[in-house]
Design an enzyme around this catalytic site. Structure first.
Site, PDB file in Angstrom:
ATOM      1  N   ARG A  62      -7.305  -2.081  -3.241  1.00 37.76           N
ATOM      2  CA  ARG A  62      -5.866  -2.096  -3.504  1.00 37.76           C
ATOM      3  C   ARG A  62      -5.347  -3.478  -3.850  1.00 37.76           C
ATOM      4  O   ARG A  62      -4.357  -3.623  -4.557  1.00 37.76           O
ATOM      5  CB  ARG A  62      -5.086  -1.607  -2.263  1.00 37.76           C
ATOM      6  CG  ARG A  62      -5.067  -0.129  -2.027  1.00 37.76           C
ATOM      7  CD  ARG A  62      -3.898   0.225  -1.126  1.00 37.76           C
ATOM      8  NE  ARG A  62      -3.804  -0.592   0.060  1.00 37.76           N
ATOM      9  CZ  ARG A  62      -4.230  -0.234   1.269  1.00 37.76           C
ATOM     10  NH1 ARG A  62      -4.832   0.929   1.419  1.00 37.76           N
ATOM     11  NH2 ARG A  62      -4.077  -1.029   2.309  1.00 37.76           N
TER      12      ARG A  62
ATOM     13  N   GLY B   1       1.187   3.722   6.455  1.00 36.19           N
ATOM     14  CA  GLY B   1       1.479   3.025   5.215  1.00 36.19           C
ATOM     15  C   GLY B   1       1.903   1.589   5.436  1.00 36.19           C
ATOM     16  O   GLY B   1       2.383   0.929   4.518  1.00 36.19           O
ATOM     17  N   LYS B   2       1.675   1.075   6.637  1.00 36.67           N
ATOM     18  CA  LYS B   2       2.136  -0.290   6.946  1.00 36.67           C
ATOM     19  C   LYS B   2       1.376  -1.342   6.149  1.00 36.67           C
ATOM     20  O   LYS B   2       1.972  -2.328   5.695  1.00 36.67           O
ATOM     21  CB  LYS B   2       2.031  -0.566   8.446  1.00 36.67           C
ATOM     22  CG  LYS B   2       0.638  -0.443   9.058  1.00 36.67           C
ATOM     23  CD  LYS B   2       0.691  -0.606  10.563  1.00 36.67           C
ATOM     24  CE  LYS B   2      -0.705  -0.561  11.179  1.00 36.67           C
ATOM     25  NZ  LYS B   2      -1.369   0.756  10.966  1.00 36.67           N
TER      26      LYS B   2
ATOM     27  N   HIS C  25      -9.052  -1.204   1.360  1.00 33.77           N
ATOM     28  CA  HIS C  25      -8.077  -2.293   1.360  1.00 33.77           C
ATOM     29  C   HIS C  25      -8.365  -3.272   0.214  1.00 33.77           C
ATOM     30  O   HIS C  25      -7.450  -3.703  -0.497  1.00 33.77           O
ATOM     31  CB  HIS C  25      -8.116  -3.035   2.697  1.00 33.77           C
ATOM     32  CG  HIS C  25      -7.322  -2.364   3.772  1.00 33.77           C
ATOM     33  ND1 HIS C  25      -6.255  -2.972   4.390  1.00 33.77           N
ATOM     34  CD2 HIS C  25      -7.426  -1.132   4.326  1.00 33.77           C
ATOM     35  CE1 HIS C  25      -5.745  -2.135   5.298  1.00 33.77           C
ATOM     36  NE2 HIS C  25      -6.451  -1.026   5.272  1.00 33.77           N
TER      37      HIS C  25
END
Length: 399
Positions: A274, A234-235, A271
């Site tokens: 999001r 979750g970084k 990515h």
């Protein structure tokens, strides 16, 4: 102008009645929140919610002096009784301005979703902006107004609303940004405070009275942050969340496109989906010039792929090339990067993998990469105001 937050929670409150989730189970004491309602100078009530009169009494106040009750959104819960002597609640059409006998001016602000926001100017000129849950102000223009002294909005649910206010100057360095409409989307307590602080905002308990225009200890947003974590920890989500409330962000992808690699393409697509649509993206490993330039916040994802590219360029995978100058060349590139981070005036959030805690790699090149990434992470971290480690989606603050 004094503003008392009779409630700071989502319309359903926190905890939600009958909800078994962990966030609701932890919402006790100061972390328990009634639906948001705001009392301005004892004369103006923004949003009438169940128990508002009792909430005022607990804060040592009364609703007896209220001359105007304005609603920002429909109330979907139990029917709300209007306490005796209180004016009938209503909503003001977008753009309409009210001048109250108390010297307050209230302007209805159009939203991009359902509901109405209210911009309140006090008798002495202090300015307050209150936005409904899930809403962002519409029709914003650069330089359209001076910055507000206090902004109350749904920071957790709509961080982009804060970003847009910052972009046009409505939220400035001295604006006190207080999160309201808080629900169970984020665990209460330290985790909520940590996330809000990263956005330059804060939360206060129900019943808090704020004096608008008086200096508050506004959270300082770290200018350089390193986010560490293992695979799928979750970084990247944490790094992206830290910049959601920024008006302009340049996303620096260091992994390239890898033509033909469908798994990599799926990761890149996830990515991109999001990220806010206003963010720009550049694909490069040439980080030093970007850090040296003035410009918007940088999100670098990630340093581990930057290191792979750097090790490729110096021949680090060949023992002979490594010993004959590759190691020295890599050290120089890492030094240049960390010096650029130290000198950079941009807000920087960088992501990197934490790979030194697992199985020792079976190959010499794997062990070399592990060791060099550990050195890079340590060097980069030493130049950052904040360093966090993400484990199973949970953030541990290291610095």
């Amino acid at each position: 102008m004094e503003v008392t937050l009779l409630g700071t929670g989502a319309p359903a409150g926190l905890p939600r009645p009958g909800c078994p989730c962990a966030a609701c189970a932890c919402a006790v004491g100061e972390d328990a929140r009634a639906a948001t309602a705001v009392l301005v100078d004892g004369t103006l009530l923004l949003d009438l919610t169940p128990g508002a009169a009792f909430a005022a009494a607990r804060a040592g106040l009364s609703l007896g002096g209220v001359r105007q009750v304005l609603l920002s959104h429909p109330h979907d819960g139990p029917a709300v009784e209007v306490p005796a002597g209180l004016p009938q609640p209503g909503r003001v059409p977008d753009g309409r301005e009210l001048a109250l006998l108390t010297g307050h001016r209230v302007r209805a602000v159009a939203m991009d979703a359902g509901g109405t926001g209210y911009a309140v100017t006090g008798p002495d000129g202090q300015r307050l902006l209150y936005l409904p849950p899930g809403g962002s102000q519409a029709g914003l223009e650069n330089g359209s107004a001076d910055s507000y002294d206090l902004v109350l909005l749904d920071v957790v649910g709509r961080p982009d609303a804060l970003a847009r206010l910052r972009a046009v100057g409505s939220v400035g360095p001295t604006t006190d940004v207080v999160a309201v409409h808080l629900g169970h989307d984020v665990p209460p307590g330290p985790e909520l405070r940590r996330r809000l602080a990263a956005a330059g905002a804060r939360a206060v308990p129900d019943g808090t009275t704020l004096t608008v225009g008086v200096y508050e200890d506004v959270p300082d947003v770290p200018r350089r942050t390193l986010v560490l974590g293992g695979a799928r920890s979750g970084k990247s989500v944490e790094a992206e969340r830290r910049l959601e409330s920024f008006p302009d962000v340049l996303y620096v992808a260091t992994g390239g496109t890898r033509g033909g690699d469908t798994e990599w393409a799926a990761r890149v697509a996830a990515h991109r989906e999001r990220r806010p649509g206003s963010w720009r993206t550049t694909e490069t490993c040439d980080l030093v010039p970007l850090l040296a330039q003035d410009g918007p916040a940088l999100l670098i994802d990630c340093l581990s792929l930057w290191l792979t590219d750097a090790m490729d360029s110096v021949g680090a995978w060949d023992d002979t090339e490594w010993a004959s100058g590759g190691e020295k060349a890599l050290r120089e590139r890492v030094r240049e990067l960390t010096e650029a981070v130290r000198a950079s005036r941009r807000t920087v959030v960088a992501v990197s993998n934490e790979v030194g805690s697992g199985i020792v790699p079976a190959t010499a090149s794997g062990r070399r990469y592990r060791d060099e990434l550990g050195r890079l992470n340590a060097a980069f971290a030493s130049e950052c105001e904040q360093v966090v480690l993400v484990v199973a989606g949970q953030v541990v603050v290291l610095r």
